[in-house]
Scaffold this motif. Structure first.
Motif, PDB file in Angstrom:
ATOM      1  N   ARG A 156       0.483  -0.904   0.148  1.00 20.60           N
ATOM      2  CA  ARG A 156      -0.354   0.392   0.153  1.00 20.60           C
ATOM      3  C   ARG A 156       0.579   1.226  -0.725  1.00 20.60           C
ATOM      4  O   ARG A 156       2.125   1.234   1.214  1.00 20.60           O
ATOM      5  CB  ARG A 156      -1.419  -0.335   1.102  1.00 20.60           C
ATOM      6  N   HIS A 158      -1.135   4.342  -0.473  1.00 22.74           N
ATOM      7  CA  HIS A 158      -2.351   5.080  -0.641  1.00 22.74           C
ATOM      8  C   HIS A 158      -2.114   6.123   0.232  1.00 22.74           C
ATOM      9  O   HIS A 158      -2.514   7.759  -0.734  1.00 22.74           O
ATOM     10  CB  HIS A 158      -3.727   4.060   0.616  1.00 22.74           C
ATOM     11  N   PRO A 230      -2.068   3.662  -6.158  1.00 21.82           N
ATOM     12  CA  PRO A 230      -1.591   3.610  -5.269  1.00 21.82           C
ATOM     13  C   PRO A 230      -0.856   2.396  -4.710  1.00 21.82           C
ATOM     14  O   PRO A 230      -1.148   2.298  -3.369  1.00 21.82           O
ATOM     15  CB  PRO A 230      -2.481   4.090  -4.239  1.00 21.82           C
TER      16      PRO A 230
END
Length: 297
Positions: A156, A158, A230
């Motif tokens: 991740r 994000h 992302p």
């Protein structure tokens, strides 16, 4: 009476005040009148809104012989304090709402040109009504962003992509419209149907997203999109961009200002026609075909 120099103030000048679109447009109208009159002036800005510019904390009151307060309610200790600091100045309030004509905030002005007040005051159009919108308004950018998707665990990126995207967009002269694809019939702030989401997206000039459906929904209504994957190494956003033959996708590892600017320029030019073509001729519905076969159709 001629003045040497004026200081233009308003609620946009106070550190604990706020700048609204109406306040700033009213200020522009006052600036226009000052220029037409050949009056030299400065503007005092809230340091929270315009850091580094002239503020009430850094201004030298002795430089001015006229103080103009524009727009907003003529009320409260912040306004009253101006009369003490600029006691040597002629003080005028214009385009203001007068709540209590006997208050210190009001009585300190030598002239009050109100937009509204207690009877028998006749209401006047707000100063902002005398300004005209630009012929070419700023680009309207919808953002469809997520900091979730924890299923990708260590891949991740994000939070980092959201931080970089919003910082970059915040430095652009564009109107930003945060959108959410989540539907909810209980929350009036959210759309209740996909068609309501379509209606919002279709009225924007560009979509910036790190979500798969931010990419898909933008293209189906013919709006160019800058998609950011992302997930380190690429995941569903990159895969969907390939499936839809959409080039403006940026891996998390290559998310920088230069790359964003490249795709911004492309989306605002060639990307418009390409997005319109997507809406006019949607890609083949291969998944539905496979499902039809699996169900025995």
């Amino acid at each position: 009476m001629s003045f040497r120099r004026a200081l233009l103030t308003g609620w946009f000048s106070f550190e604990d005040g706020e700048a609204t679109a109406g306040d700033v447009l009213a200020l522009r109208r006052v600036e226009g009148v000052a220029r037409e009159a050949g009056l030299a002036y400065d503007v005092a800005w809230s340091p929270a809104f315009r850091p580094g510019e002239l503020s009430l904390a850094t201004v030298r009151p002795e430089r001015y012989d006229l103080l103009v307060f524009a727009c907003g309610p003529l009320h409260g200790p912040q306004v009253a304090a101006l009369h003490e600091e600029f006691a040597h100045c002629r003080r005028i309030a214009v385009g203001v709402s007068v709540i209590d004509p006997g208050s210190r905030a009001v009585r300190g002005f030598g002239e009050v040109i109100a937009r509204d007040g207690p009877p028998p005051t006749d209401p006047r159009p707000d100063l902002s009504a005398g300004t005209r919108p630009p012929r070419e308004p700023p680009c309207v950018v919808a953002t469809v962003l997520t900091s979730g998707q924890h299923e990708y665990a260590g891949q991740r990126r994000h939070e980092e992509t959201v931080r970089r995207l919003t910082a970059w967009l915040g430095a652009h002269d564009c109107a930003r419209l945060p959108l959410e694809t989540r539907l909810d019939t209980r929350d009036w702030r959210l759309c209740a149907t996909p068609e309501q989401v379509d209606a919002l997206l279709a009225r924007t000039d560009l979509v910036v997203t790190n979500r798969l459906h931010g990419l898909v929904l933008a293209l189906r209504v013919g709006v160019p999109v800058i998609a950011v994957d992302p997930v380190a190494g690429g995941a569903k956003v990159s895969a969907q961009a390939r499936a839809l033959d959409w080039p403006a996708v940026i891996p998390a590892e290559r998310l920088d200002g230069e790359t964003l600017q490249h795709w911004w320029d492309w989306a605002r030019a060639e990307g418009r026609a390409r997005a319109a073509a997507h809406a006019a001729a949607p890609p083949p519905d291969t998944l539905a075909g496979l499902l039809h076969r699996a169900l025995g159709g």
